[in-house]
Design an enzyme around this catalytic site. Structure first.
Site, short mmCIF file in Angstrom:
data_model
loop_
_atom_site.label_atom_id
_atom_site.label_comp_id
_atom_site.label_asym_id
_atom_site.label_seq_id
_atom_site.Cartn_x
_atom_site.Cartn_y
_atom_site.Cartn_z
N SER A 205 -23.15 36.65 36.71
CA SER A 205 -22.80 35.99 37.97
C SER A 205 -23.59 36.61 39.12
O SER A 205 -24.81 36.69 39.06
CB SER A 205 -21.30 36.05 38.20
OG SER A 205 -20.93 35.27 39.32
N HIS A 206 -22.91 37.06 40.16
CA HIS A 206 -23.57 37.54 41.37
C HIS A 206 -23.77 39.05 41.40
O HIS A 206 -24.16 39.60 42.44
CB HIS A 206 -22.73 37.14 42.59
CG HIS A 206 -21.36 37.75 42.58
ND1 HIS A 206 -20.35 37.24 41.81
CD2 HIS A 206 -20.85 38.85 43.21
CE1 HIS A 206 -19.26 37.98 41.98
NE2 HIS A 206 -19.54 38.96 42.82
#
Length: 613
Positions: A205-206
């Site tokens: 993800s981030h």
């Protein structure tokens, strides 16, 4: 070759090179393979090279350019580092796997190595075999995709070795989105070897550039926490049985043909078709709309060129569409303030009708209207609730625990729906919506403040791109009905949403080495903090405990509310506060502080600073 099919391509010429024993000389491999190499992509432990045989002929037979395979020339295994079961289990991040995949950050040694990844992939194959119990004559198929992270390709090929070594057919998608990977278990299209039995997305993800991870899917959806623990325990056992000979054998098997297809073309064409259908089968229903996309250098850059432009939208001013695993412009995260400022600037600078932003692997998204107002967190939930409740009046909207009281009022009083506030964690929210439907309570939307949103109509897949398609459908249908262009139709849908004057999230960390824990776990300590806070607030007439609450302690007072809960994974108690004013928020903060200060292992410095102004 003119009638060649991706299912039966036999790359005999490549096999003469690739299926040779690892003792083949470098010069022999070069002489054998070079005449047939057209596309080279970087690889991993060794010098894996993509080989595209008879590309022109394949293109004439299929728009998906099937049949590209690789020759895995990874070197023979060296000594196998020791990794115990505990190290494997530490890789669990609720319903997926995450670890450090790239060296170079001080204090963060690599934990998701290629060998560890290979063992995890083999464990997933074993887990899948147990669940699917296929006919002995049929081999399981697993698709693999990855986002823009710099460790993506080396882990993709470690996964491939693990799967192929376990007797599974592998189809590589290359750069892809997490929702597309799940979708590949549902798609009925033999041309792209779908549906697959299972799917693996390589993403974190981030998280920072040095991290990576794995998400797993079957046609029943993403795997849960129990499944991930099972796979990691299997992987630890598999790893312990690795030998240099077994790894060399896996390399030899991985030298056989692994299919590579352009599945993202299939996935994006379905998104385009959904918008066209909503607009009455108009070819370019977004013609005249100016929509900018911010992919944050993740995997979502496809949305501008492969979804919006075929629908007729102008996408000039879109930014950070090129994949770059160092994320040089901003964190690809719709919850990040700098990321939202970046897409807002792009909308205003380009005088666009709408801005769309994705996280790294496109399972989360947010938007910005033409005036620069953000549709994220509570506003995105309100917007999606308005759209879904128009289609399904009275349905239940399931959200996570940190949504606002104003959102509840909006959903229940204005929209006529029911707001079911549940636990943090997108899988928790989705599973709760599925459970409600199973006991007779209709629910069509499960959505987190993080930007994870899943719809019943889309197989409960948390798909950031599909979420944005629902917004595009609204724009297109409004235009088709003669209601005009622009994003006003979306902005109008959230009119009346009460938003707090002040909101904050503070993180109170538990010192696991503090004597006050008395050797116990941080979870037990955190639960004791929550119980004490509950007792204190029960005795305060200015505070009202939420009558229904599934996570932590949620209390209303001073015109606002607070929620103190225990993190799903970390020794942290996150505290969310929303209130009409900063002064009211401080009063709520003081109520919490008076209760938790009796626990010396809890670091309250962030809360101390907050209440002191």
């Amino acid at each position: 070759m003119a009638a060649i099919s991706g299912k039966v391509v036999q790359h005999v010429l490549v096999a003469k090179c690739c299926q040779q024993d690892r003792q083949l000389s470098t010069q022999h491999q070069k002489n054998c393979c070079t005449p047939y190499r057209q596309n080279f992509l970087p690889y991993i432990r060794g010098k894996l090279e993509w080989i595209d045989i008879s590309t022109m002929q394949l293109r004439t037979s299929s728009k998906f350019n099937r049949g590209i395979v690789y020759c895995n020339a990874a070197p023979s295994a060296t000594a196998i580092p020791s990794v115990d079961k505990g190290a494997f289990l530490k890789l669990q991040n609720s319903s997926d796997i995450r670890g450090v995949a790239v060296d170079g950050v001080e204090g963060e040694p690599v934990s998701l190595t290629e060998l560890v990844t290979e063992a995890i992939a083999a464990a997933f194959a074993a887990w899948l075999e147990d669940r699917k119990k296929p006919d002995p004559s049929r081999r399981l198929k697993v698709s693999i995709g990855y986002d823009s992270r710099i460790s993506a390709q080396k882990l993709q090929d470690a996964v491939s070795r693990g799967l192929v070594g376990a007797g599974v057919d592998v189809i590589q998608y290359g750069l892809a989105s997490t929702p597309a990977m799940f979708n590949s278990t549902l798609t009925q299209n033999e041309d792209v070897f779908c549906p697959v039995d299972g799917s693996i997305m390589i993403t974190a993800s981030h998280l920072p550039f040095n991290r990576n991870g794995l998400k797993f899917f079957t046609d029943a959806g993403g795997l849960g926490k129990v499944d991930i623990k099972d796979i990691l325990e299997r992987a630890a056992d598999i790893y312990q049985n690795f030998t240099e000979e077994s790894l060399r054998d896996a390399e030899r098997k991985a030298a056989q043909c692994v299919k590579r297809v352009d599945y993202m073309t299939v996935y994006t064409s379905d998104l385009v078709a959904a918008v066209r259908k909503a607009a009455g089968n108009v070819e370019k229903p977004l013609e005249g709309f100016h929509i900018v996309v911010d992919a944050g250098n993740g995997a979502g850059g496809f949305f501008a060129g492969k979804v919006l432009e075929p629908l007729g939208a102008i996408t000039s001013g879109s930014q950070f569409l090129e994949p770059d695993g160092y994320f040089p412009n901003h964190i690809p995260n719709p919850e990040d303030k700098e990321a939202m400022k970046a897409i807002t600037r792009a909308v205003l600078d380009n005088e666009a009708d709408l801005g769309i932003i994705f996280d790294t692997d496109v399972d989360r998204s947010a938007a910005v209207d033409s005036s620069g107002h953000e549709f994220n967190r509570n506003r995105l939930i309100a917007l999606m609730s308005a759209i879904v409740l128009e289609e399904h009046p009275g349905t239940t909207i399931v959200t996570d625990s940190v949504t606002s009281d104003g959102l509840t009022t909006f959903i229940e009083k204005k929209l006529g729906g029911r707001h079911h506030r549940f636990k943090r964690g997108y899988k928790n929210v989705i599973d709760e919506a599925i459970r409600l439907n199973s006991v007779g309570e209709e629910s069509h939307l499960a959505i987190e403040t993080s930007g994870h949103g899943a719809l019943k109509e889309n197989h409960w897949l948390d798909d950031g791109a599909y979420l944005m398609v629902k917004l595009l459908n609204k724009l297109a249908s409004a235009k088709a009905s003669g209601l005009g262009g622009g994003s006003k139709v979306l902005t109008d849908l959230v009119e009346g949403l009460e938003e707090p004057g002040f909101a904050a999230e503070l993180r109170l960390k538990i010192d696991q080495n503090h004597a006050d824990l008395k050797g116990g776990s941080f979870r037990t300590y955190g639960e004791a903090v929550l119980q004490h806070l509950e007792n204190i607030t029960d005795a305060d007439p200015k505070l009202q405990k939420a009558p229904v609450n599934y996570e932590g302690v949620r209390v209303s007072g001073y015109g606002g509310w607070f929620l103190l809960r225990l993190s799903l994974h970390d020794p942290v108690l996150p505290l969310n506060i929303e209130a009409p004013t900063n002064e009211d928020a401080v009063k709520l903060g003081l109520a919490v502080l008076s209760a938790v200060k009796e626990f010396p292992a809890l670091d309250t410095s962030a809360l101390d600073k907050f209440v002191q102004g």
